[in-house]
Design a protein around this motif. Sequence first.
Motif, mmCIF file in Angstrom:
data_model
loop_
_atom_site.group_PDB
_atom_site.id
_atom_site.type_symbol
_atom_site.label_atom_id
_atom_site.label_comp_id
_atom_site.label_asym_id
_atom_site.label_seq_id
_atom_site.Cartn_x
_atom_site.Cartn_y
_atom_site.Cartn_z
ATOM 1 N N ASN A 37 39.068 -47.203 65.719
ATOM 2 C CA ASN A 37 38.068 -46.619 64.833
ATOM 3 C C ASN A 37 37.313 -45.460 65.480
ATOM 4 N N ALA A 38 37.752 -45.010 66.654
ATOM 5 C CA ALA A 38 37.131 -43.849 67.304
ATOM 6 C C ALA A 38 37.463 -42.581 66.535
ATOM 7 N N VAL A 39 36.460 -41.725 66.384
ATOM 8 C CA VAL A 39 36.657 -40.518 65.588
ATOM 9 C C VAL A 39 35.826 -39.384 66.173
ATOM 10 N N ALA A 40 36.376 -38.183 66.171
ATOM 11 C CA ALA A 40 35.639 -36.997 66.594
ATOM 12 C C ALA A 40 34.723 -36.575 65.454
ATOM 13 N N PRO A 50 28.624 -24.995 66.684
ATOM 14 C CA PRO A 50 29.192 -26.325 66.442
ATOM 15 C C PRO A 50 29.093 -27.238 67.661
ATOM 16 N N ASN A 51 29.100 -28.524 67.393
ATOM 17 C CA ASN A 51 29.150 -29.564 68.405
ATOM 18 C C ASN A 51 30.159 -30.611 67.962
ATOM 19 N N VAL A 52 30.830 -31.242 68.912
ATOM 20 C CA VAL A 52 31.754 -32.312 68.562
ATOM 21 C C VAL A 52 31.706 -33.368 69.647
ATOM 22 N N ARG A 53 31.824 -34.634 69.230
ATOM 23 C CA ARG A 53 31.818 -35.750 70.164
ATOM 24 C C ARG A 53 32.477 -36.950 69.483
ATOM 25 N N MET A 54 32.827 -37.952 70.280
ATOM 26 C CA MET A 54 33.451 -39.145 69.728
ATOM 27 C C MET A 54 32.378 -40.161 69.329
ATOM 28 N N VAL A 55 32.563 -40.768 68.160
ATOM 29 C CA VAL A 55 31.728 -41.881 67.715
ATOM 30 C C VAL A 55 32.667 -42.968 67.192
ATOM 31 N N LEU A 56 32.094 -44.088 66.781
ATOM 32 C CA LEU A 56 32.891 -45.175 66.220
ATOM 33 C C LEU A 56 32.576 -45.344 64.739
ATOM 34 N N LEU A 57 33.601 -45.327 63.925
ATOM 35 C CA LEU A 57 33.429 -45.603 62.507
ATOM 36 C C LEU A 57 33.077 -47.079 62.348
ATOM 37 N N GLY A 59 32.143 -48.449 59.131
ATOM 38 C CA GLY A 59 32.351 -48.925 57.780
ATOM 39 C C GLY A 59 32.802 -47.791 56.884
ATOM 40 N N PHE A 60 33.498 -48.133 55.817
ATOM 41 C CA PHE A 60 33.896 -47.117 54.850
ATOM 42 C C PHE A 60 34.217 -47.802 53.527
ATOM 43 N N ASP A 61 34.028 -47.057 52.464
ATOM 44 C CA ASP A 61 34.406 -47.488 51.126
ATOM 45 C C ASP A 61 34.461 -46.234 50.263
ATOM 46 N N THR A 62 34.488 -46.403 48.968
ATOM 47 C CA THR A 62 34.597 -45.234 48.091
ATOM 48 C C THR A 62 33.358 -44.348 48.146
ATOM 49 N N ASN A 63 32.270 -44.866 48.698
ATOM 50 C CA ASN A 63 31.047 -44.058 48.817
ATOM 51 C C ASN A 63 31.053 -43.162 50.045
ATOM 52 N N GLY A 64 31.845 -43.513 51.068
ATOM 53 C CA GLY A 64 31.886 -42.669 52.250
ATOM 54 C C GLY A 64 32.197 -43.419 53.523
ATOM 55 N N PHE A 65 32.012 -42.711 54.651
ATOM 56 C CA PHE A 65 32.392 -43.179 55.980
ATOM 57 C C PHE A 65 31.138 -43.252 56.852
ATOM 58 N N VAL A 66 30.863 -44.422 57.436
ATOM 59 C CA VAL A 66 29.571 -44.702 58.060
ATOM 60 C C VAL A 66 29.690 -44.860 59.575
ATOM 61 N N PHE A 67 28.715 -44.280 60.284
ATOM 62 C CA PHE A 67 28.565 -44.467 61.719
ATOM 63 C C PHE A 67 27.072 -44.519 62.021
ATOM 64 N N TYR A 68 26.709 -44.962 63.229
ATOM 65 C CA TYR A 68 25.301 -45.170 63.583
ATOM 66 C C TYR A 68 24.955 -44.413 64.859
ATOM 67 N N THR A 69 23.664 -44.045 64.968
ATOM 68 C CA THR A 69 23.240 -43.295 66.137
ATOM 69 C C THR A 69 21.720 -43.260 66.222
ATOM 70 N N ASN A 70 21.240 -42.741 67.332
ATOM 71 C CA ASN A 70 19.823 -42.434 67.514
ATOM 72 C C ASN A 70 19.532 -41.151 66.734
ATOM 73 N N CYS A 71 18.643 -41.215 65.764
ATOM 74 C CA CYS A 71 18.373 -40.042 64.921
ATOM 75 C C CYS A 71 17.640 -38.939 65.667
ATOM 76 N N GLU A 72 17.073 -39.263 66.844
ATOM 77 C CA GLU A 72 16.412 -38.247 67.653
ATOM 78 C C GLU A 72 17.373 -37.584 68.633
#
Length: 206
Positions: A37-40, A50-57, A59-72
């Motif tokens: 589930n790793a994704v750039a 631009p910036n790019v990094r790896m995160v972990l997916l 959850g996903f469904d017809t509404n979209g693709f979800v990941f979590y992070t520190n918002c700051e």
Amino acid sequence: MSHDELTSGDFTEAEHPVELFDSWLKDAQASEINDPNAVALATVDADGMPNVRMVLLKGFDTNGFVFYTNCESRKGQELLGQKKAAMCFHWKSLRRQVRIRGPIEVVTDAEADEYFASRPRGSRIGAWASKQSRPLEGRFALEKSVAEYTARYAIGDIPRPPYWSGFRIRPVSIEFWHDRKFRLHDRIEFARETPEGGWTKTRMYP
């Protein structure tokens, strides 16, 4: 079985990208050694850089693709500032790639609380201890912060930090790519004008 034979009829005949993604992710879970589930994740800052990094997916469904992070964090601030992002999955063992683009939204507090509570205790402590993306004077400072929050939350539940949440990419484009001989790859793009619209499927030149 050759990698060409891994391309099933469902790939070119599929009519909904989320169902096809679900099938491909399950294949990756059976073949990838680490983190299928790793994704750039690509974002853009206020200056258009631009910036790019790896995160972990997560959850996903017809509404979209979800990941979590520190918002700051840097990515959190870029997501909140530009409200758009892109993802790229690459499963090397399957010779497959999926690209996703679209606007983003913050998940609900209930969603964030539920996922945060499911994380290992050490990861929840780490969310409090790490000032993600900001300068760190030394490893000891991080370890000291971890120790302080471990003591603070030694007993009972660990609440979700107010600055920690999830983001959902609501895709307007999902492209599936499969490697073929002589670089004559298969590419199928599902696109729509808005996250609420219907999908149009187009086969693309490799």
